[in-house]
Design an enzyme around this catalytic site. Structure first.
Site, PDB file in Angstrom:
ATOM      1  N   LYS A  80       0.866  -1.178   0.000  1.00 10.66           N
ATOM      2  CA  LYS A  80       0.000   0.000   0.000  1.00 10.66           C
ATOM      3  C   LYS A  80       0.900   1.224   0.000  1.00 10.66           C
ATOM      4  CE  LYS A  80      -4.534   0.828   0.486  1.00 10.66           C
ATOM      5  NZ  LYS A  80      -5.704   0.076   0.074  1.00 10.66           N
ATOM      6  N   GLY A 179     -20.359   6.951   5.316  1.00 12.00           N
ATOM      7  CA  GLY A 179     -19.557   7.312   4.145  1.00 12.00           C
ATOM      8  C   GLY A 179     -20.371   7.163   2.882  1.00 12.00           C
ATOM      9  N   GLY A 181     -19.299   7.928  -0.192  1.00 14.55           N
ATOM     10  CA  GLY A 181     -18.354   8.086  -1.303  1.00 14.55           C
ATOM     11  C   GLY A 181     -18.599   7.055  -2.392  1.00 14.55           C
ATOM     12  N   VAL A 183     -17.890   3.892  -2.791  1.00 12.16           N
ATOM     13  CA  VAL A 183     -18.461   2.593  -2.410  1.00 12.16           C
ATOM     14  C   VAL A 183     -19.818   2.785  -1.722  1.00 12.16           C
ATOM     15  CG1 VAL A 183     -18.137   0.492  -1.058  1.00 12.16           C
ATOM     16  CG2 VAL A 183     -16.167   1.560  -2.171  1.00 12.16           C
TER      17      VAL A 183
HETATM   18  P1  NAD Z   1     -14.306   7.729  -0.906  1.00 15.52           P
HETATM   19  O1  NAD Z   1     -13.173   8.635  -0.584  1.00 15.52           O
HETATM   20  O2  NAD Z   1     -14.948   7.815  -2.254  1.00 15.52           O
HETATM   21  O3  NAD Z   1     -15.464   7.905   0.179  1.00 15.52           O
HETATM   22  C1  NAD Z   1     -15.231   7.965   1.545  1.00 15.52           C
HETATM   23  C2  NAD Z   1     -16.276   8.907   2.126  1.00 15.52           C
HETATM   24  O4  NAD Z   1     -16.214   8.829   3.543  1.00 15.52           O
HETATM   25  C3  NAD Z   1     -16.064  10.366   1.741  1.00 15.52           C
HETATM   26  O5  NAD Z   1     -17.239  10.876   1.143  1.00 15.52           O
HETATM   27  C4  NAD Z   1     -15.763  11.040   3.095  1.00 15.52           C
HETATM   28  O6  NAD Z   1     -16.283  12.363   3.173  1.00 15.52           O
HETATM   29  C5  NAD Z   1     -16.478  10.141   4.052  1.00 15.52           C
HETATM   30  N1  NAD Z   1     -16.031  10.200   5.431  1.00 15.52           N
HETATM   31  C6  NAD Z   1     -14.762  10.334   5.914  1.00 15.52           C
HETATM   32  N2  NAD Z   1     -14.775  10.328   7.273  1.00 15.52           N
HETATM   33  C7  NAD Z   1     -16.077  10.169   7.636  1.00 15.52           C
HETATM   34  C8  NAD Z   1     -16.745  10.078   8.893  1.00 15.52           C
HETATM   35  N3  NAD Z   1     -16.070  10.132  10.059  1.00 15.52           N
HETATM   36  N4  NAD Z   1     -18.088   9.934   8.904  1.00 15.52           N
HETATM   37  C9  NAD Z   1     -18.783   9.850   7.762  1.00 15.52           C
HETATM   38  N5  NAD Z   1     -18.212   9.945   6.525  1.00 15.52           N
HETATM   39  C10 NAD Z   1     -16.872  10.096   6.482  1.00 15.52           C
HETATM   40  O7  NAD Z   1     -13.759   6.239  -0.619  1.00 15.52           O
HETATM   41  P2  NAD Z   1     -14.363   4.882  -1.149  1.00 15.52           P
HETATM   42  O8  NAD Z   1     -13.670   4.489  -2.382  1.00 15.52           O
HETATM   43  O9  NAD Z   1     -15.845   4.955  -1.110  1.00 15.52           O
HETATM   44  O10 NAD Z   1     -13.863   3.883  -0.015  1.00 15.52           O
HETATM   45  C11 NAD Z   1     -14.478   3.854   1.258  1.00 15.52           C
HETATM   46  C12 NAD Z   1     -13.694   2.958   2.183  1.00 15.52           C
HETATM   47  O11 NAD Z   1     -13.624   1.649   1.628  1.00 15.52           O
HETATM   48  C13 NAD Z   1     -12.227   3.378   2.406  1.00 15.52           C
HETATM   49  O12 NAD Z   1     -11.850   3.048   3.717  1.00 15.52           O
HETATM   50  C14 NAD Z   1     -11.456   2.517   1.434  1.00 15.52           C
HETATM   51  O13 NAD Z   1     -10.126   2.288   1.854  1.00 15.52           O
HETATM   52  C15 NAD Z   1     -12.263   1.251   1.495  1.00 15.52           C
HETATM   53  N6  NAD Z   1     -12.152   0.445   0.280  1.00 15.52           N
HETATM   54  C16 NAD Z   1     -12.485   0.972  -0.913  1.00 15.52           C
HETATM   55  C17 NAD Z   1     -12.370   0.204  -2.056  1.00 15.52           C
HETATM   56  C18 NAD Z   1     -12.743   0.745  -3.424  1.00 15.52           C
HETATM   57  O14 NAD Z   1     -12.853  -0.055  -4.367  1.00 15.52           O
HETATM   58  N7  NAD Z   1     -12.966   2.039  -3.575  1.00 15.52           N
HETATM   59  C19 NAD Z   1     -11.895  -1.116  -1.966  1.00 15.52           C
HETATM   60  C20 NAD Z   1     -11.583  -1.639  -0.704  1.00 15.52           C
HETATM   61  C21 NAD Z   1     -11.706  -0.841   0.411  1.00 15.52           C
END
Ligand code: NAD
Length: 354
Positions: A80, A179, A181, A183
């Site tokens: 990572k 969250g 975002g 996902v």
């Molecule tokens: P993203 O950055 O698109 O979305 C994350 C969201 O969480 C953002 O909108 C942010 O404002 C919000 N956030 C941050 N802190 C917060 C809190 N305390 N309370 C509420 N909301 C909060 O990220 P993503 O791609 O959606 O990924 C989400 C999580 O899943 C991350 O931890 C990432 O490491 C994990 N993940 C993602 C993937 C992927 O394919 N994108 C794969 C495996 C794991």
């Protein structure tokens, strides 16, 4: 404090610090274990409060990738990278290309992809300096791993609901999504389509409102979601959210979400079990993205890739049943299965990449 003294250090094979004064890049690249193959793992960009916090995150995330690839049966190792900085204001093409050069300098031992703060377009910038990138448009795949991750989390929630509540559908269940975002948004779509009552929260309240409106969900303030009166809690924001403060306040009976490293410390696994909360180990539930990446290439077939992601359901059922038999916390049962699938320590950590 040195890296070796960091409590998150787990005999990682390699930890490098990359600095490019011209673009302002400060990054850490961590390779945990490559016994199953070259390391694969996303790059996160986040305004870490300290270098120590960034190193800790990189170490924990890299280790999680080893376990994720191993339990998913993929021929990848765990790695990572993190960039210290605010993606909203400090991300430039020059900085991303410098990051690409840092990845390239590892000579094929690490392949980079998206993570929080880094999207498909950003990986495309890195690809100008290295071919060690995944999560890029190839063939019929647009490279975005988040739809597959969301699908895997949805299947993980189904498995946990089946095991814990004996139900095969999510209709009328109350599900909290932390969250909104990449996902979280797509997960809400799956949950709403099954008739679940979805409650979504984000520190960006406008985003939460927009996602809720799209899927007929409700919102709550970000600081209330962990204690919300829901059946299932799906953490899809950042890690470390289950700690000594939040754990006693959790009312959900199931925790299953996309965020990496949801447990702030190892003792939170047993503590969840003792409270009768079924925890779906994060690196199992959120493996959809990396499973999807393993299908990328000219022969990409979305149906096949998503069918593979859907096997997360079976892996989790196996873990829940093992944990039920032995009385172990689910996090421990998952670790045992994963550790049996990689060699630790890697006997050939510095062999040349093939
Ligand atoms: P993203 O950055 O698109 O979305 C994350 C969201 O969480 C953002 O909108 C942010 O404002 C919000 N956030 C941050 N802190 C917060 C809190 N305390 N309370 C509420 N909301 C909060 O990220 P993503 O791609 O959606 O990924 C989400 C999580 O899943 C991350 O931890 C990432 O490491 C994990 N993940 C993602 C993937 C992927 O394919 N994108 C794969 C495996 C794991």
């Amino acid at each position: 404090m040195t890296v070796f003294d960091n409590t998150a250090f787990d005999d990682h094979e390699l930890v490098t610090f990359a600095r490019d004064p011209e673009s302002g890049l400060s990054a850490i690249l961590a390779l945990h274990n490559t016994s199953r193959g070259p390391a694969l793992g996303g790059c996160r960009m986040w305004p870490y409060a300290s270098t120590h916090a960034a190193v800790t995150d990189a170490l924990r995330l890299a280790r999680g990738m080893t376990y994720k690839a191993a339990i998913s049966g993929l021929s990848f190792g765990g790695g990572k990278s993190v960039i210290i900085g605010d993606p909203a204001s400090e991300k430039t093409p020059e900085l991303l290309q410098a990051m690409g050069r840092a990845v390239d300098a590892l000579g094929g031992r690490y392949t980079v992809a998206e993570d929080v703060g880094i999207g498909v377009d950003d990986v495309a910038q890195m690809a100008r300096a290295t071919d060690r990138v995944a999560g890029m448009p190839v063939g019929d795949s647009d490279g975005d791993p988040s739809p597959a991750t969301a699908y895997g989390v949805y299947q993980g929630i189904r498995a946990a609901v089946r095991h814990s509540l004996g139900r095969t559908d999510l209709g009328d269940l109350r599900i909290g999504v932390q969250g909104a975002g990449a996902v979280g948004d797509k997960l809400c779509a799956y949950l709403a389509a099954e008739g679940a009552h979805v409650l979504v929260a984000d520190i960006d309240s406008e985003l939460a409102n927009a996602v809720a409106a799209k899927h007929g969900a409700h919102t709550c303030p970000a600081e209330d979601i962990l204690a919300a009166d829901v059946d299932v809690l799906a953490p899809c924001a950042l890690g470390g959210i289950i700690d000594d403060v939040s754990l006693p306040r959790i009312r959900a009976r199931i925790i299953a979400g996309a965020a990496n490293n949801q447990l702030a410390a190892d003792h939170h696994g047993p503590a969840l079990r003792d409270r009768g909360i079924l925890y779906a180990p994060d690196y199992v539930v959120n493996a959809g993205g990396v499973i999807h990446i393993s299908h990328e290439g000219p022969d990409y077939d979305r149906t096949q890739a998503f069918a593979h992601v859907g096997r997360i359901y079976d892996t989790l059922m196996d873990i829940f049943e093992r944990a039920g038999r032995t009385g172990e916390p689910t996090a421990v049962a998952a670790d045992r299965l994963a550790e049996a699938a990689f060699t630790h320590p890697n006997p050939h950590p510095f062999r040349a990449a093939r």
